[in-house]
Design a protein around this motif. Structure first.
Motif, PDB file in Angstrom:
ATOM      1  N   GLY A 470      27.864  95.243 118.453  1.00 32.51           N
ATOM      2  CA  GLY A 470      28.244  96.615 118.145  1.00 32.51           C
ATOM      3  C   GLY A 470      29.555  96.987 118.809  1.00 32.51           C
ATOM      4  N   TRP A 471      30.653  96.544 118.228  1.00 29.40           N
ATOM      5  CA  TRP A 471      31.985  96.703 118.820  1.00 29.40           C
ATOM      6  C   TRP A 471      32.893  97.525 117.911  1.00 29.40           C
ATOM      7  CZ3 TRP A 471      33.609  94.606 123.534  1.00 29.40           C
ATOM      8  CH2 TRP A 471      32.727  93.710 124.153  1.00 29.40           C
ATOM      9  N   THR A 472      33.870  98.170 118.537  1.00 34.77           N
ATOM     10  CA  THR A 472      35.017  98.734 117.833  1.00 34.77           C
ATOM     11  C   THR A 472      36.240  97.951 118.266  1.00 34.77           C
ATOM     12  OG1 THR A 472      34.062 100.944 117.696  1.00 34.77           O
ATOM     13  CG2 THR A 472      36.446 100.762 117.431  1.00 34.77           C
ATOM     14  N   SER A 473      36.959  97.388 117.313  1.00 32.25           N
ATOM     15  CA  SER A 473      38.194  96.639 117.590  1.00 32.25           C
ATOM     16  C   SER A 473      39.372  97.469 117.095  1.00 32.25           C
ATOM     17  CB  SER A 473      38.172  95.278 116.884  1.00 32.25           C
ATOM     18  OG  SER A 473      37.032  94.519 117.261  1.00 32.25           O
ATOM     19  N   ARG A 474      40.304  97.777 118.001  1.00 35.29           N
ATOM     20  CA  ARG A 474      41.420  98.655 117.641  1.00 35.29           C
ATOM     21  C   ARG A 474      42.746  97.907 117.832  1.00 35.29           C
ATOM     22  NH1 ARG A 474      41.017 104.176 117.392  1.00 35.29           N
ATOM     23  NH2 ARG A 474      39.102 104.060 118.624  1.00 35.29           N
ATOM     24  N   PRO A 475      43.457  97.588 116.747  1.00 34.06           N
ATOM     25  CA  PRO A 475      44.736  96.883 116.879  1.00 34.06           C
ATOM     26  C   PRO A 475      45.822  97.789 117.456  1.00 34.06           C
ATOM     27  CG  PRO A 475      44.336  97.451 114.584  1.00 34.06           C
ATOM     28  CD  PRO A 475      43.090  97.847 115.341  1.00 34.06           C
ATOM     29  N   LEU A 476      46.548  97.269 118.420  1.00 27.84           N
ATOM     30  CA  LEU A 476      47.648  98.009 119.044  1.00 27.84           C
ATOM     31  C   LEU A 476      48.903  97.143 119.022  1.00 27.84           C
ATOM     32  CD1 LEU A 476      45.729  99.406 122.167  1.00 27.84           C
ATOM     33  CD2 LEU A 476      46.258 100.619 120.047  1.00 27.84           C
ATOM     34  N   PRO A 477      49.539  96.998 117.861  1.00 27.17           N
ATOM     35  CA  PRO A 477      50.740  96.163 117.790  1.00 27.17           C
ATOM     36  C   PRO A 477      51.949  96.783 118.479  1.00 27.17           C
ATOM     37  CG  PRO A 477      50.324  97.224 115.681  1.00 27.17           C
ATOM     38  CD  PRO A 477      49.141  97.525 116.539  1.00 27.17           C
ATOM     39  N   LEU A 478      51.929  98.093 118.682  1.00 28.15           N
ATOM     40  CA  LEU A 478      53.037  98.820 119.322  1.00 28.15           C
ATOM     41  C   LEU A 478      54.373  98.511 118.636  1.00 28.15           C
ATOM     42  CD1 LEU A 478      52.127  98.604 123.125  1.00 28.15           C
ATOM     43  CD2 LEU A 478      51.495 100.346 121.439  1.00 28.15           C
ATOM     44  N   ALA A 479      54.320  98.341 117.319  1.00 25.14           N
ATOM     45  CA  ALA A 479      55.545  98.143 116.554  1.00 25.14           C
ATOM     46  C   ALA A 479      56.387  99.401 116.521  1.00 25.14           C
ATOM     47  CB  ALA A 479      55.208  97.692 115.132  1.00 25.14           C
ATOM     48  N   THR A 480      55.747 100.539 116.698  1.00 24.93           N
ATOM     49  CA  THR A 480      56.440 101.819 116.805  1.00 24.93           C
ATOM     50  C   THR A 480      55.745 102.662 117.863  1.00 24.93           C
ATOM     51  OG1 THR A 480      57.072 103.840 115.635  1.00 24.93           O
ATOM     52  CG2 THR A 480      55.045 102.752 114.928  1.00 24.93           C
ATOM     53  N   LEU A 481      56.506 103.521 118.507  1.00 21.17           N
ATOM     54  CA  LEU A 481      55.940 104.415 119.521  1.00 21.17           C
ATOM     55  C   LEU A 481      55.790 105.832 118.982  1.00 21.17           C
ATOM     56  CD1 LEU A 481      57.941 103.174 122.660  1.00 21.17           C
ATOM     57  CD2 LEU A 481      55.716 102.414 121.805  1.00 21.17           C
ATOM     58  N   GLU A 482      56.020 105.991 117.688  1.00 16.17           N
ATOM     59  CA  GLU A 482      55.881 107.318 117.086  1.00 16.17           C
ATOM     60  C   GLU A 482      54.431 107.790 117.169  1.00 16.17           C
ATOM     61  OE1 GLU A 482      57.372 107.297 113.150  1.00 16.17           O
ATOM     62  OE2 GLU A 482      59.396 106.644 113.712  1.00 16.17           O
ATOM     63  N   GLY A 483      54.251 109.061 117.444  1.00 15.25           N
ATOM     64  CA  GLY A 483      52.923 109.637 117.496  1.00 15.25           C
ATOM     65  C   GLY A 483      52.261 109.592 118.857  1.00 15.25           C
ATOM     66  N   ILE A 484      52.898 108.951 119.827  1.00 13.44           N
ATOM     67  CA  ILE A 484      52.312 108.894 121.167  1.00 13.44           C
ATOM     68  C   ILE A 484      52.528 110.243 121.847  1.00 13.44           C
ATOM     69  CG2 ILE A 484      52.432 107.806 123.444  1.00 13.44           C
ATOM     70  CD1 ILE A 484      53.224 105.235 122.052  1.00 13.44           C
ATOM     71  N   PRO A 485      51.466 110.888 122.328  1.00 13.71           N
ATOM     72  CA  PRO A 485      51.581 112.238 122.904  1.00 13.71           C
ATOM     73  C   PRO A 485      52.040 112.222 124.367  1.00 13.71           C
ATOM     74  CG  PRO A 485      49.285 111.563 122.851  1.00 13.71           C
ATOM     75  CD  PRO A 485      50.061 110.449 122.233  1.00 13.71           C
ATOM     76  N   PHE A 486      53.334 111.953 124.588  1.00 13.24           N
ATOM     77  CA  PHE A 486      53.870 111.979 125.947  1.00 13.24           C
ATOM     78  C   PHE A 486      53.803 113.400 126.508  1.00 13.24           C
ATOM     79  CE2 PHE A 486      55.990 108.150 124.321  1.00 13.24           C
ATOM     80  CZ  PHE A 486      55.794 107.272 125.381  1.00 13.24           C
ATOM     81  N   ALA A 487      53.549 113.490 127.801  1.00 15.38           N
ATOM     82  CA  ALA A 487      53.489 114.801 128.457  1.00 15.38           C
ATOM     83  C   ALA A 487      53.820 114.641 129.924  1.00 15.38           C
ATOM     84  CB  ALA A 487      52.105 115.423 128.294  1.00 15.38           C
ATOM     85  N   THR A 488      54.353 115.727 130.509  1.00 16.93           N
ATOM     86  CA  THR A 488      54.586 115.762 131.950  1.00 16.93           C
ATOM     87  C   THR A 488      53.300 116.179 132.638  1.00 16.93           C
ATOM     88  OG1 THR A 488      56.887 116.397 131.576  1.00 16.93           O
ATOM     89  CG2 THR A 488      55.996 116.753 133.786  1.00 16.93           C
ATOM     90  N   THR A 489      52.891 115.397 133.636  1.00 19.50           N
ATOM     91  CA  THR A 489      51.635 115.691 134.313  1.00 19.50           C
ATOM     92  C   THR A 489      51.758 115.382 135.795  1.00 19.50           C
ATOM     93  OG1 THR A 489      49.288 115.110 134.475  1.00 19.50           O
ATOM     94  CG2 THR A 489      50.786 113.379 133.730  1.00 19.50           C
ATOM     95  N   ALA A 490      51.045 116.140 136.612  1.00 16.27           N
ATOM     96  CA  ALA A 490      51.031 115.906 138.053  1.00 16.27           C
ATOM     97  C   ALA A 490      50.007 114.841 138.432  1.00 16.27           C
ATOM     98  CB  ALA A 490      50.712 117.209 138.789  1.00 16.27           C
ATOM     99  N   ARG A 491      49.164 114.475 137.483  1.00 16.61           N
ATOM    100  CA  ARG A 491      48.118 113.497 137.765  1.00 16.61           C
ATOM    101  C   ARG A 491      48.677 112.079 137.701  1.00 16.61           C
ATOM    102  NH1 ARG A 491      44.768 110.657 134.355  1.00 16.61           N
ATOM    103  NH2 ARG A 491      45.605 111.809 132.561  1.00 16.61           N
TER     104      ARG A 491
END
Length: 583
Positions: A470-491
């Motif tokens: 019972g697995w979920t396999s998620r491909p992460l080719p990182l061919a593009t960085l579009e859509g990544i929710p970058f944010a400034t954080t103190a953590r």
């Protein structure tokens, strides 16, 4: 353009004796806006020809999709070579080795569980025939027989080190001919493998880096007539992670070149200009232990990774001048370099936290391989539910190639193929907890029988002796960085994190990204994938081609797989650091 022919002793070009003075220059390892510069410098060193492999996996990333533009515009590269007055040796494979991911063979071939690569497996041969038709049909006008610069085409590549099926090699040669290749064909092998990889009525050439006269005499003994040529004269070497940067003394290499040219033989330097394994494109070797190749392909070549003449450039030009005319022009000066110190990366995004923004997951009973996910490069994130609480033993049949294990988002260990690691003990804080395994493809094997190199988690995954299902396999080719929710954080981020910052440039120039204090991951500038970084070395910097930068504001993104960086900084410096050397 003149047509190349052979007689009993050598090459003829338009009926006149001709010696190939060639150098390896892989267009796919050089930014396309820098092709003309590198080709010009090849002519200035005294070369009359350039050689290039062709990476099938980049040109045909999927069976129904073929790419022949941008950085893969091979016809344009060939035209630029002709404009510089250079001939071309074309090495289209299908297998190229080249310390390149999978030896250039596309990963989708491995979706067939029992396919036999580099054999007469009908599925492989059908794919090769299709590839040759797609690649070579647009290149036919550039053959010397049609007035173009391509003098000769190679059949396969060092096949004698892999097999001895002459019928397979004949199929490859026949496939080239069927498409319309009517210039001379040639094979290349190390001297010990020459007969296994050769074909009747096809020029056989030898690969070596020393004892030139001895190896050429061996070639002449096996081929009493025809030209003598080394298709790969090894004047440097490639580097692997965890070792030292390999260099070769320029004077010693020049003496070997002098010995080679004194025999009257033709030569192709491997490499004239190595370039870079940008992105995720480096290969690996596996002779009982998996060893991935680094990002830089500097190769200690006459032109260094940034295209500047190194010591071998002058040393080789002086030797060539004894045997052929050399342009009466000065050695090119190093190009301008850029320095931008202490660039702060103020925004971040947790790779595990924000993974849903990158790719959908695929549910299945077992972990799916990258090939089953139709994925070439990058990472796969595997997720499942822990059925127990307390001490647990995780066992993975095969890790391809490096797995980071997390329980409820906290790192609990790493399993590395290179270290033959298969098991990991950890504490499960609760039943129903989340087990995540982030697996990195560190480069498909590019040499030997290991080219059947599928990636991800292979085989069964056990927890305390029972198979996890019972697995979920998620491909992460990182061919593009579009859509990544970058944010400034103190953590302070925990686990794999993408860090982003900006910097200003007045006038773009080549530079080198230094990542002091970082551990492992990848880097991008303005969305261009520079390659992998790893603190184990030897490589300590990543080459940034000038055309990647722009006047004004530029963006740098660094993926850090381990350390938690809060106020992370990087430096752009004028010099590279390829690590301590080994001769």
């Amino acid at each position: 353009m003149p047509v190349l022919r052979t007689d009993q002793t050598g090459f003829l070009l338009d009926g006149q004796p001709f010696r190939l003075l060639s150098g390896g220059l892989h267009y796919f390892r050089v930014h396309p806006e820098q092709w003309a510069d590198r080709l010009h410098k090849a002519r200035l060193m005294g070369l009359n020809t350039v050689e290039t492999y062709v990476p099938w996996n980049l040109h045909q990333p999927r069976p129904d999709h073929f790419v022949l533009d941008g950085g893969l515009d091979l016809p344009r590269f060939v035209e630029l070579a002709a404009a510089e007055g250079l001939h071309v040796l074309l090495r289209p494979g299908p297998y190229i080795c080249a310390e390149w991911e999978g030896g250039g063979l596309p990963s989708w071939l491995l979706a067939e569980p029992d396919i036999r690569l580099r054999t007469r497996d009908p599925r492989f041969l059908a794919a090769v025939d299709d590839y040759f038709e797609r690649l070579l049909t647009p290149l036919l006008p550039h053959l010397a027989s049609n007035g173009g610069p391509v003098l000769a085409v190679q059949v396969e590549n060092e096949y004698g080190a892999f097999g001895d099926d002459t019928a397979y090699m004949e199929h490859i040669a026949d496939s080239l001919r069927r498409v319309g290749v009517d210039v001379p064909l040639f094979t290349c092998d190390q001297p010990v493998d020459l007969e296994r990889g050769a074909l009747p009525d096809v020029l056989a050439t030898a690969n070596f880096g020393s004892r030139s006269a001895e190896h050429l005499a061996e070639l002449r003994a096996k081929r009493p007539e025809g030209p003598l040529m080394t298709s790969e004269f090894w004047i440097g070497w490639f580097d692997r992670w965890g070792a030292r940067h390999v260099v070769r003394d320029p004077e010693e290499a020049a003496r070997e070149l002098d010995e080679l040219l004194a025999t009257g033989a033709s030569v192709n330097f491997y490499m004239f200009h190595g370039g870079t394994n940008f992105g995720f494109t480096n290969g690996a070797n596996d002779k009982h232990t998996y060893r991935p190749t680094i990002t830089s392909y500097d190769y200690d070549s006459p032109l260094d990774e940034a295209g500047d003449p190194a010591a071998k450039f002058t040393a080789f030009r002086d030797v060539i001048a004894k045997y052929a005319p050399v342009p009466d022009e000065p050695v090119p000066a190093p190009g301008p370099k850029l320095a931008v110190p202490a660039v702060r990366l103020t925004e971040s995004a947790g790779l595990l936290d924000d993974v849903a923004a990158l790719a959908p997951g695929v549910d299945s009973m077992r972990p799916l391989t990258m090939e089953e996910l139709e994925q070439d490069f990058g990472f796969v994130l595997y997720e499942t539910v822990l059925p127990l609480v307390g001490p647990a033993l995780l066992e993975v049949e095969q890790v391809r190639d490096r797995a980071q294990v997390f329980v409820d988002g906290q790192p609990v260990g790493v399993l590395e193929r290179e270290n033959h690691e298969h098991s990991l003990a950890f504490h499960a804080p609760r039943a129903g907890g989340r087990l995540q395994i982030l697996v990195e493809n560190q480069g498909r094997v590019n040499y030997g029988q290991g080219i059947h190199d599928r990636k991800g988690l292979l085989g069964k995954v056990l927890l305390d002796g029972s198979e996890l299902v019972g697995w979920t396999s998620r491909p992460l080719p990182l061919a593009t960085l579009e859509g990544i929710p970058f944010a400034t954080t103190a953590r302070t981020p925990v686990g794999p994190t993408l860090h982003r910052g900006t910097f200003e440039v007045t006038e773009p120039a080549d530079t080198f990204l230094h990542l002091d204090g970082w551990t492992k991951g990848n880097a991008w500038v303005n969305g261009f994938a520079l390659g992998r970084h790893w603190s184990r070395g030897p490589q300590k910097s990543l080459y940034v081609p000038a055309p990647v930068l722009r006047a004004g504001t530029n963006e740098v993104v660094v993926l850090e797989l381990h350390a938690g960086h809060r106020a992370a900084t990087v430096d752009f410096r004028e010099t590279a650091d390829l690590g301590p050397t080994e001769e």
